[in-house]
Design an enzyme around this catalytic site. Structure first.
Site, mmCIF file in Angstrom:
data_model
loop_
_atom_site.group_PDB
_atom_site.id
_atom_site.type_symbol
_atom_site.label_atom_id
_atom_site.label_comp_id
_atom_site.label_asym_id
_atom_site.label_seq_id
_atom_site.Cartn_x
_atom_site.Cartn_y
_atom_site.Cartn_z
ATOM 1 N N CYS A 138 0.830 -1.209 0.000
ATOM 2 C CA CYS A 138 0.000 0.000 0.000
ATOM 3 C C CYS A 138 0.865 1.259 0.000
ATOM 4 C CB CYS A 138 -0.920 -0.023 1.217
ATOM 5 S SG CYS A 138 -1.928 1.455 1.394
ATOM 6 N N CYS A 141 -0.434 4.093 2.207
ATOM 7 C CA CYS A 141 -0.194 3.864 3.643
ATOM 8 C C CYS A 141 1.271 4.110 3.999
ATOM 9 C CB CYS A 141 -0.513 2.422 4.032
ATOM 10 S SG CYS A 141 -2.120 1.838 3.480
ATOM 11 N N ASP A 142 2.189 3.588 3.185
ATOM 12 C CA ASP A 142 3.586 3.511 3.614
ATOM 13 C C ASP A 142 4.563 4.347 2.793
ATOM 14 O OD1 ASP A 142 2.838 1.714 5.583
ATOM 15 O OD2 ASP A 142 3.032 -0.018 4.256
#
Ligand SMILES: Cc1cc2nc3c(=O)[nH]c(=O)nc-3n(C[C@H](O)[C@H](O)[C@H](O)COP(=O)(O)OP(=O)(O)OC[C@H]3O[C@@H](n4cnc5c(N)ncnc54)[C@H](O)[C@@H]3O)c2cc1C
Length: 313
Positions: A138, A141-142
């Site tokens: 992701c 997300c990261d």
């Protein structure tokens, strides 16, 4: 003895399931929630969650999910650590839906499906070894953790192209590994990749291993599948972008799904094709796939269920 018919059963214990539970419980629907095999959902597999509003210093995924569960239980949500193995939905307005957890039969007037989706991985042992240490599925997300660094994106479709262009804005360089000699992505996405100067595409290349120290990624080991030549790329992050599988197998025969197996909902709501059956979170969302959007749709599902039950009364 007559079997109890519940107002609302929630299947799944990720951010959408627990948020649905908080809202359903506060609306006095006395929800009962089934956690499945991954209590807390996908976020229990990650360390830092930095983008969920309300946590100015970030929070670990497991802690955030424990907080959500505690909040749902504060309003008397009953949590069952069991897997729903079968469903038989009524397609009549006001009909009773049947679910099973093994041999246990559960009857409900409304059901909220929040069983999430599972990111696909390549199946390399190293993916597990470096999970949380540089391997991610992701970019939203990261990606932030790799600001100014070099990363690899594995995949050839629209998701991979999107992840690569997103990461290109944050990182120094993105190397895309594409197994075949062409992309599967749409023309528009290919065009975006080709026009991003810090993306290098390596066609006919596959990730075969990961190297690093202290479980932190330092190198991607790749093979050219035409020449069988192996090489190493110095990177800090490896993003696997080969798709997700929505957890809909047990509902597939009865609920309308899209071509990738996601539950179809009526736009602007969480209603499915079956009266009294609602879907929230990643199981019905192949686009955003975030904890906050899952939580938001969990809230919507509980409100939709509450309205549905009120109209029956
Ligand atoms: C490694 C990783 C890091 C991430 N980091 C972030 C981040 O930093 N920020 C962010 O916003 N998002 C992040 N995400 C995405 C986020 O986790 C998901 O968008 C979110 O968890 C989706 O929530 P959900 O409630 O739809 O389902 P999930 O979290 O997928 O939960 C699904 C639930 O359904 C249950 N279930 C499945 N089948 C059954 C069944 N038959 N019976 C009963 N229960 C069942 C499972 O046990 C699980 O509890 C990350 C994802 C991963 C994998």
């Amino acid at each position: 003895m007559e079997q109890n018919i519940l107002d609302c059963v929630i299947v799944g214990s990720g951010p959408s399931g627990f948020t649905a539970a908080i809202y359903a419980a506060r609306a006095d629907l006395k929800p009962e929630l089934y956690t499945g095999l991954e209590p807390g959902g996908q976020l229990t597999t990650t360390t830092e969650v930095d983008n969920f509003p309300g946590y100015p210093d970030g929070i670990t995924g497991p802690q955030m999910m424990m907080d959500l569960q505690k909040q749902a239980e504060r309003f008397d949500t009953k949590v069952h650590y069991e897997l729903i193995t079968k469903a038989e939905f009524s397609n009549e307005e006001g009909g009773i839906h049947k679910l099973w957890a093994g041999n246990k039969e559960i009857l409900a007037k409304s059901v909220i499906i929040s069983t999430g989706a599972t990111a696909k991985y390549l199946g390399l042992d190293d993916e597990k070894k470096y999970s949380g240490g540089g391997v991610s599925a992701c970019a939203t997300c990261d990606g932030f953790f790799y600001k100014g660094k070099d990363v690899v994106v594995v995949g050839a479709g629209d998701t991979a192209a999107e992840e690569a262009t997103y990461l290109a804005k944050l990182t120094n360089k993105v190397t895309m590994l594409v197994r075949k000699d062409t992309f599967r992505a749409s023309k528009a996405m290919i065009h975006r990749v080709e026009n991003t100067p810090n993306i290098e595409v390596k066609f006919n290349h596959e990730l075969i291993g990961i190297e690093g120290e202290n479980a932190l990624v330092e190198r991607a080991v790749v093979i050219n599948n035409l020449t069988q030549e192996t090489s190493k790329i110095d990177v800090h992050g490896i993003f696997i972008a080969i798709g997700h599988k929505p957890n809909t197998d047990i509902f597939a025969e009865q609920i309308n799904l899209d071509e990738n197996g996601y539950i179809k909902t009526v736009p602007g709501s969480t209603r499915t094709n079956l009266p009294g059956v609602f879907a929230a979170g990643d199981v019905q969302d192949h686009i955003y796939r975030q904890a906050i959007t899952a939580a938001g749709s969990g809230c919507m599902a509980a409100m939709d269920a509450e309205k549905y039950l009120a109209e029956l009364a």
